[in-house]
Design a protein around this motif. Structure first.
Motif, mmCIF file in Angstrom:
data_model
loop_
_atom_site.group_PDB
_atom_site.id
_atom_site.type_symbol
_atom_site.label_atom_id
_atom_site.label_comp_id
_atom_site.label_asym_id
_atom_site.label_seq_id
_atom_site.Cartn_x
_atom_site.Cartn_y
_atom_site.Cartn_z
ATOM 1 N N GLU A 1 0.745 -1.309 0.169
ATOM 2 C CA GLU A 1 0.060 0.085 -0.060
ATOM 3 C C GLU A 1 0.870 1.257 0.008
ATOM 4 O O GLU A 1 0.534 2.192 -0.812
ATOM 5 C CB GLU A 1 -0.896 0.090 1.416
ATOM 6 C CG GLU A 1 -1.904 -1.079 1.394
ATOM 7 C CD GLU A 1 -2.559 -1.027 2.531
ATOM 8 O OE1 GLU A 1 -3.690 -1.855 2.676
ATOM 9 O OE2 GLU A 1 -2.001 -0.686 3.770
ATOM 10 N N PRO B 1 -4.979 4.750 -2.437
ATOM 11 C CA PRO B 1 -5.681 3.769 -3.160
ATOM 12 C C PRO B 1 -6.667 4.402 -4.666
ATOM 13 O O PRO B 1 -6.569 3.867 -5.589
ATOM 14 C CB PRO B 1 -6.693 2.914 -2.397
ATOM 15 C CG PRO B 1 -5.972 3.134 -1.083
ATOM 16 C CD PRO B 1 -5.279 4.459 -1.036
ATOM 17 N N PHE C 1 -13.890 3.195 -3.242
ATOM 18 C CA PHE C 1 -12.817 3.261 -2.087
ATOM 19 C C PHE C 1 -12.909 4.739 -1.313
ATOM 20 O O PHE C 1 -12.964 4.826 -0.216
ATOM 21 C CB PHE C 1 -11.505 2.881 -2.393
ATOM 22 C CG PHE C 1 -10.501 3.309 -1.318
ATOM 23 C CD1 PHE C 1 -10.256 2.271 -0.395
ATOM 24 C CD2 PHE C 1 -10.036 4.524 -1.056
ATOM 25 C CE1 PHE C 1 -9.362 2.445 0.704
ATOM 26 C CE2 PHE C 1 -8.728 4.653 -0.281
ATOM 27 C CZ PHE C 1 -8.665 3.866 0.883
ATOM 28 N N GLY D 1 -5.943 0.326 3.225
ATOM 29 C CA GLY D 1 -5.472 1.313 2.336
ATOM 30 C C GLY D 1 -5.288 2.631 2.864
ATOM 31 O O GLY D 1 -4.857 3.610 2.037
ATOM 32 N N ASN E 1 -9.786 -1.906 -2.152
ATOM 33 C CA ASN E 1 -8.206 -1.959 -1.913
ATOM 34 C C ASN E 1 -7.396 -3.099 -2.225
ATOM 35 O O ASN E 1 -6.469 -3.108 -2.710
ATOM 36 C CB ASN E 1 -8.082 -1.311 -0.363
ATOM 37 C CG ASN E 1 -6.362 -0.942 -0.250
ATOM 38 O OD1 ASN E 1 -5.597 -0.604 -0.990
ATOM 39 N ND2 ASN E 1 -5.816 -1.910 0.553
#
Length: 461
Positions: A114, A133, A158, A288, A436
């Protein structure tokens, strides 16, 4: 409704997906967290201890690597590191702590990926760097043949879920834990706590990422050392119970029979579920969120930023959560033979009771102070995560609306019923990780190539 969603997201399917992603990334990157232990510790902890000057260097439109780390750690080391561990013990028994460790071990590489991708795909807008993300789903996954629309949809999903999660994990549950702790110890009305929190937080939020990062840089190191020293004092005081506590963790993880009869903990299934769920809440690996802070760092090397992600999980779970768990287990709150709780105290009061076994009447006050610092730093970090995602969805010109909503919910979170706040946080956590993880799995090959290239350059020096 929240219970039904949590059962779905945090049931076998959701937990399995989270574990599979961490395992896959660990295999794909060659067990980096073990094989290159000396490297990532040297580049993170070693850099901090030797006070490397680049840690404090801010770039144009960016914050320093140390500020980025403290912002991510501040958001991570929230009430999940104290109250969350208590919830895991009550609901899953001592064995849940073992599965928190497992989650953290594989979560190290999830967090690594990440943070690496967050820096790799960041974008500069209005003179400031923005990452997370949202960007590696759009620009990374979306660049794959036939994935342009999918990348954009997942990025938008997201961002929306992150905004909602910032109201849950980053606001309601944190404000609730602060208010409950201060009310128990100092009899301070929750409404007063909520109003004061909202006012102080508002002064920082209006300065944006730099304001949050500056506050985190000063607050996080102090609060971490302050709490760890206190927990160490409790464990040392009850050192004779430490072997039995560690034994209860290992036996409870697999539902093994105790010598005197009975089953340690609450069964392996409950230990796995609650260990993974609370481990995710504590480390945030797979959500994320920390990639958003990474995108604003002045670091130029994506792999270097990824190593800070490993260090973040190490501190939040292997250090802070483990010390919390051992303090509770060694202080006589749990029957170490059967795993059953020996106290009727609710989760928010469990750490205070453990610390009072060493510090007496000062124990609950110590925990109240720790919860205040941990939860407030988490609140600050998540307010910035939510602001970045709101800006991605609606543009930076509307940020005032998000900040007003965030501040108004602090007072509500201080007064909401405890289980509701945590259920809401678990729901948004679980939903947020889904888009994510799709991006991380889809871009795992790129993460592996970046890592190999860095190691090749590093070993040639």
């Amino acid at each position: 409704m929240l219970t039904a969603v949590n059962e779905l997201v945090w049931g076998p399917a959701g937990v399995g997906l989270l574990a599979a992603a961490g395992l896959w990334l660990t295999l794909r990157i060659g067990w980096f967290q073990l094989v290159h232990l000396k490297l990532w510790l040297g580049k993170t902890l070693g850099a901090i201890l030797t006070r490397q000057p680049e840690l404090a260097q801010e770039g144009e439109g960016s914050i320093s690597p140390l500020q980025s780390l403290c912002t991510a750690l501040g958001a991570t080391i929230g009430t999940g590191s104290i109250v969350g561990v208590a919830v895991a013990l009550i609901s899953g028994g001592p064995g849940a702590i073992f599965w928190m460790w497992v989650m953290a071990f594989f979560g190290m590489m999830t967090s690594y990926a990440e943070n690496l991708l967050g820096l790799r795909y960041r974008q500069q807008q209005d003179g400031l760097w923005h990452g997370g993300p949202m960007y590696y789903l759009t620009l990374g996954l979306g660049a794959r043949p036939g994935c342009k629309t999918l990348g954009r949809l997942l990025a938008g999903l997201f961002a929306l879920l992150c905004v909602l999660a910032s109201f849950g994990i980053g606001n309601l549950s944190q404000a609730n834990a602060i208010a409950a702790s201060l009310e128990t110890v100092f009899h301070l009305p929750p409404l007063v706590t909520g109003m004061v929190l909202a006012g102080v937080t508002g002064l920082i939020l209006w300065r944006g990422m730099r304001g949050v990062a500056s506050a985190a840089e000063k607050l996080v190191p102090f609060m971490a050392v302050f709490y760890l020293l206190g927990a160490l004092a409790v464990i040392v005081t009850h050192a004779s119970a430490l072997p039995a506590a560690l034994g209860a963790i290992l036996k409870g993880a697999f539902g093994m029979q105790a010598a005197g009869g009975g089953v340690i903990g609450y069964g392996a299934a409950a230990a796995v579920r609650w260990g993974f769920m609370r481990g995710s809440f504590s480390s945030e690996a797979g959500l994320g969120s920390s990639a958003i802070a990474s995108g604003s760092a002045s670091t130029r090397e994506p792999v270097q930023q990824g190593m800070w992600g490993i260090f973040q999980v190490f501190v939040s779970t292997f250090l802070v959560c483990t010390m919390t768990a051992l303090a509770m287990l060694t202080s006589g709150l749990v029957d170490l033979r059967t795993g059953q709780m020996l106290t009727l105290s609710p989760a928010p009061d469990l750490a205070g009771e453990a610390f009072s076994s060493t510090f007496g009447a000062l124990g609950p006050a110590f925990i109240a102070g720790a919860v205040l610092l941990f939860a407030w730093s988490s609140m600050l970090g998540w307010s910035q995560y939510g602001a970045e995602c709101w800006s991605y969805l609606f543009g930076p010109g509307s940020l005032f609306a998000y900040r007003l909503a965030f501040l108004s919910l602090i007072a509500a979170g201080a007064n909401v019923e405890f289980s509701s706040a945590w259920s809401l946080s678990d729901t948004f956590n679980g939903l947020m990780m889904l888009p994510n993880l799709v991006g991380l799995l889809g871009l795992s090959g790129e993460v592996a190539r970046e890592t190999r290239g860095y190691l090749f350059r590093h070993t040639r020096k």
